[in-house]
Every structure is written in C-alpha cells, then in structure tokens.
Write a protein that holds these residues in place. Sequence first.
Motif, PDB file in Angstrom:
ATOM      1  N   UNK A  79       1.358  -2.132  -6.282  1.00 55.43           N
ATOM      2  CA  UNK A  79       2.612  -2.156  -7.030  1.00 55.43           C
ATOM      3  C   UNK A  79       2.424  -1.430  -8.359  1.00 55.43           C
ATOM      4  N   UNK A  80       3.396  -0.581  -8.685  1.00 58.43           N
ATOM      5  CA  UNK A  80       3.354   0.167  -9.938  1.00 58.43           C
ATOM      6  C   UNK A  80       4.562  -0.201 -10.774  1.00 58.43           C
ATOM      7  N   UNK A  81       4.303  -0.693 -11.990  1.00 56.64           N
ATOM      8  CA  UNK A  81       5.395  -1.027 -12.889  1.00 56.64           C
ATOM      9  C   UNK A  81       6.165   0.226 -13.293  1.00 56.64           C
ATOM     10  N   UNK A  82       5.437   1.346 -13.456  1.00 59.65           N
ATOM     11  CA  UNK A  82       6.110   2.593 -13.819  1.00 59.65           C
ATOM     12  C   UNK A  82       6.985   3.087 -12.671  1.00 59.65           C
ATOM     13  N   UNK A  83       6.461   2.980 -11.474  1.00 57.37           N
ATOM     14  CA  UNK A  83       7.199   3.412 -10.293  1.00 57.37           C
ATOM     15  C   UNK A  83       8.265   2.392  -9.904  1.00 57.37           C
ATOM     16  N   UNK A  84       8.092   1.147 -10.387  1.00 60.21           N
ATOM     17  CA  UNK A  84       8.984   0.027 -10.073  1.00 60.21           C
ATOM     18  C   UNK A  84       9.056  -0.208  -8.562  1.00 60.21           C
ATOM     19  N   UNK A  85       7.904  -0.216  -7.956  1.00 59.35           N
ATOM     20  CA  UNK A  85       7.825  -0.473  -6.528  1.00 59.35           C
ATOM     21  C   UNK A  85       6.416  -0.204  -6.028  1.00 59.35           C
ATOM     22  N   UNK A  86       6.201  -0.406  -4.739  1.00 54.99           N
ATOM     23  CA  UNK A  86       4.901  -0.144  -4.132  1.00 54.99           C
ATOM     24  C   UNK A  86       4.775   1.346  -3.809  1.00 54.99           C
ATOM     25  N   UNK A  87       3.579   1.857  -4.023  1.00 52.32           N
ATOM     26  CA  UNK A  87       3.314   3.254  -3.683  1.00 52.32           C
ATOM     27  C   UNK A  87       1.940   3.361  -3.030  1.00 52.32           C
ATOM     28  N   UNK A  88       1.745   4.403  -2.227  1.00 46.13           N
ATOM     29  CA  UNK A  88       0.492   4.581  -1.505  1.00 46.13           C
ATOM     30  C   UNK A  88      -0.616   5.071  -2.437  1.00 46.13           C
ATOM     31  N   UNK A  89      -1.810   4.560  -2.197  1.00 50.93           N
ATOM     32  CA  UNK A  89      -2.999   4.996  -2.930  1.00 50.93           C
ATOM     33  C   UNK A  89      -4.140   5.165  -1.930  1.00 50.93           C
TER      34      UNK A  89
END
Length: 500
Positions: free
Chosen positions: A227-237
Amino acid sequence: MKGIQAENHEKSKRNINDRYAVLKKTLSLYVMAYLDKRFKRLKAIPRHIILGIGICVSPTGIPQYMSAQVSITGDIYPPISITPEASTGLSAIYVLHSCQGSTSLTYQAKNTTHPIWYTFGQLGAAYAEPIPENKIDYSGAESILNEVRSDCGYVIEDGNSRTYFWIIDYSEYELLLSSLSVDGDSDCYTTILNLGGDAYPIYYYTITGRRGELSREMSLKYTTMEYSADYQGYREIEATVSLPNADGAIHCTAALCDTEYTLVGDRFLREWGLPELSVSTDVIAARRVEAHTSAEQETETFDNQQRTSSGEGSASLGGSAPVEISFIADVTPAAIFTEWQVSTHPEFEDILLRDKNLSFTRTFRDAGTTYVRFMAADADGECEHYSETYQINIGESDLHCPNAFSPEGSPGINDEWKVSYRSITEFKCSIFNRWGICVATLDHPSQGWDGKYKGKYVGSGVYYYVIKARGADGRVYNLKGDINIIKYNNENQGIASPQP
C-alpha cells in the motif's frame, strides 16, 4: 620442529603462568585476519592469488610480521577468496572452480628450513595430519603441492608461523536448476517452492571444528503489492529474497498478486563472469488477502458542547453524540468477499451491522462503546484478512441551562443564551415572555437565543424556557426554568415588548 599434534599435546600441559602463549595465539589470529584484508588490495597475477599471511614471534616475545605467499595455479578460473570472521582462525576460504587436473599450491618460505604441510577436516586443526614430504616438491624456498584435496583445511608451518585456510571445489557443489514448482502445502501466508535440481549448502570447518556455511547468495524474485499513501492504493513492487542455498523446500511470504517465482544464482558464477542460472514457476494465482483501512470522523465544533475524551490511538473515535464517521477500505486483487462489521462486543460475538461496500458512513447516537472492523476473504473463503478494530466511544448525555445573559452587552461575552450539552440526540426548546408569548424556538442544542424577537431586542426582565430532549444514553430531559436578561447598553432603543 614439533608437529601440530605434538605441540597441542604440549600446550595441554602448560600451567597457568604460561598465559602469554595463549595471548600470542589469539593475537596472531586477529593480526592474520587484518593483514589478509590489507593484502587483498593488491592486484593478483592472472590465475594466481595471494593466500596466506603468517605471524612470527621473536625470542623477545615481540610479534614480527612476515609475508608468506601461497599461490594457486592450474584452474581455468581464478580462485575466489572469502575472508571469514577472525574467530574461525582461518585466514581465508578459497573456492576453486575445479580441483581436477593440474591444480597446485605453491608456498614461498621465509625460513631456511622446509615448511611442513598439514591437512585437517571436520574435527579441526588439532587433529591435523602431516602431508608426506614425498608429495611435496621442494625447490629452494619454494614448496609445491600438486595433489590438491578439496573440502579440507590446510596448515603450513613455517618456523614459528602458521597459515590456516580451507579449500572448496565448486564442481562438487555445482549448481543445477531444472524446475521450480509450488508445493501443495503452501497456505494463505506462505508460499512453499520445490526445486528440481541441486543447490546444496557449501560447508567449511574452522580450526576448532565448528561448521560454517558459505552463502551462495541466490535470489528468489517475484512480484507482490504494497500500500502506498502517495498512490492512495496498492501498487505492484518487485520482491527479492536472498537465500544461502536452495536445499529442500523454499519458503517465502505469499504474494499479494498473481506472479511467477524465479530462482537465480549463484554468487560464484557471477564472480567468475559466467552466466547465472535461473528457473521459474508458471504464473501462480494469488490467494493471500490484505486490506488497508481508514476512518475519518466528521467533526463539528460548537462552543457550548462539552468536550469528551474518546481515548488514544488511531482506532479511538467518538465523543459527544451524534458522531458521523466514514470508513474506507482498499483491498488487494484476491479479495472477493468484503464486509464492514459493527458490534458492541470487542470480539464481535454479536454483529449488529454488516456492510459489504468498501466504504460506508455511520452516525453513532448511542452512548457506550461500539467496535468496527473490516473483513476480506478470497474466492474460496479460506484466506481471510481482518483490519484493526476501530473503537468508537460515545459519552453519557448531559444538559445544563444558564439562567441569565446580557444581549447588547460586550460583544462575544455572555451576549447569547445557550445550553451546555453532551451527547444530546433530540432537542426542542421554546422561550416565552411573561405573557406566554413564544419569542424564540431552538431545534438543536448548539443553537442559542440572541435576545431578539422579530429582529429587535426584547426588554430586560424574566423569560422562561421549556426543553424536551433525549440523550444518547436514552435519558429523557424535561426542563423548565427562567432566563434573566439583566443588562442593556441602550435600554430604550429598538425594544420590542410584545404584550397581549
């Protein structure tokens, strides 16, 4: 010259006054390790490598450093030198691509007498065995060992100095990666992988016989999510797990999205400039479920509302009822079933409300503590995730009425009549003059009377209020009382005095 076995036997007989000998041995280990690092800064001749460092103690007891060189020749790739911890007693561990063929060790002695060579195994250097002299070629100060054994330690005794090192033949631990599959015992949180091939651990032994392992520094790579607060959602890593070996099942944290797992290795192939080996699974469907949740309270600030502590921490919400809170969840792809749960029990033994939306808003009107959490599950309902529990504390109700105020007095200072309240969910207040005429009506406890009737200030004197209210705790309020208007700046200007 005494051999190592004889010397160890002799040392066991020394009395406590011979402490210097022990100190000398300990010092030599640390100095050898230090000097070994310094010598590695030198550029090695192709297919040769500086191996050992010795320490010599003079008759006066003062250590004197000496450079004793061992070179390895005959291997098609340069030896890989690894400096272990000083506590191992080894100056170095050397990984050869292969000890087969014409591999040899050459030692340049610093003394006039021939050095003595020993080998030792798992029991340590105390059980070292001398190498027969007919196995060693002597030419002046050089001594050459042509029959190099692997997976064993070597000791070279040159006068009062000794060099300890360990030889590993990589060809005996050759990496083989043919297939990679997911084990059926994998669960929601851990993925278990089975390797088809060989990636055995590579062991060595210290001079005291303690086993150590050389890490292959293999890498298990796969895609997951965070989860990324900047992205405001889950993103792949991209995730990478470092493995010392791949002997047996490989365990790693389950991915949060569909991915393939790739095993890559190893460090020795990299250092020799050879292509690394790799093997991958098919794309594996994600089972693990995760959610990020938040709660935001709609805050209304009224100057006559009594402040109530709702506790500490991110899950502490509430205060004076009614309280409106919005709950929001963001989930990973495997989450098929989602549900917000509301309960009056911290263990959710009784669930009052279930909301299947990712976000919902609720107004809390009842006094006491209410608990809210989010649940998500995969399609089979086997992998679940529960969020933190949000605790909403609503205080008990309270209602007090002032009996005097001064409209048209100092602005902002007691110039409006208001009740003081907490957790009042229903409210109705009517204000009358002495003739029974209703001069003001209030529908919310935050509202106040400014002393006006039909846009004009009423005269000073006594007025009366009637209040019907209900608290969040169910308490009913039927209040009656008087209001005294006691001060005016302009008593006779614009005064409305309604009379029958």
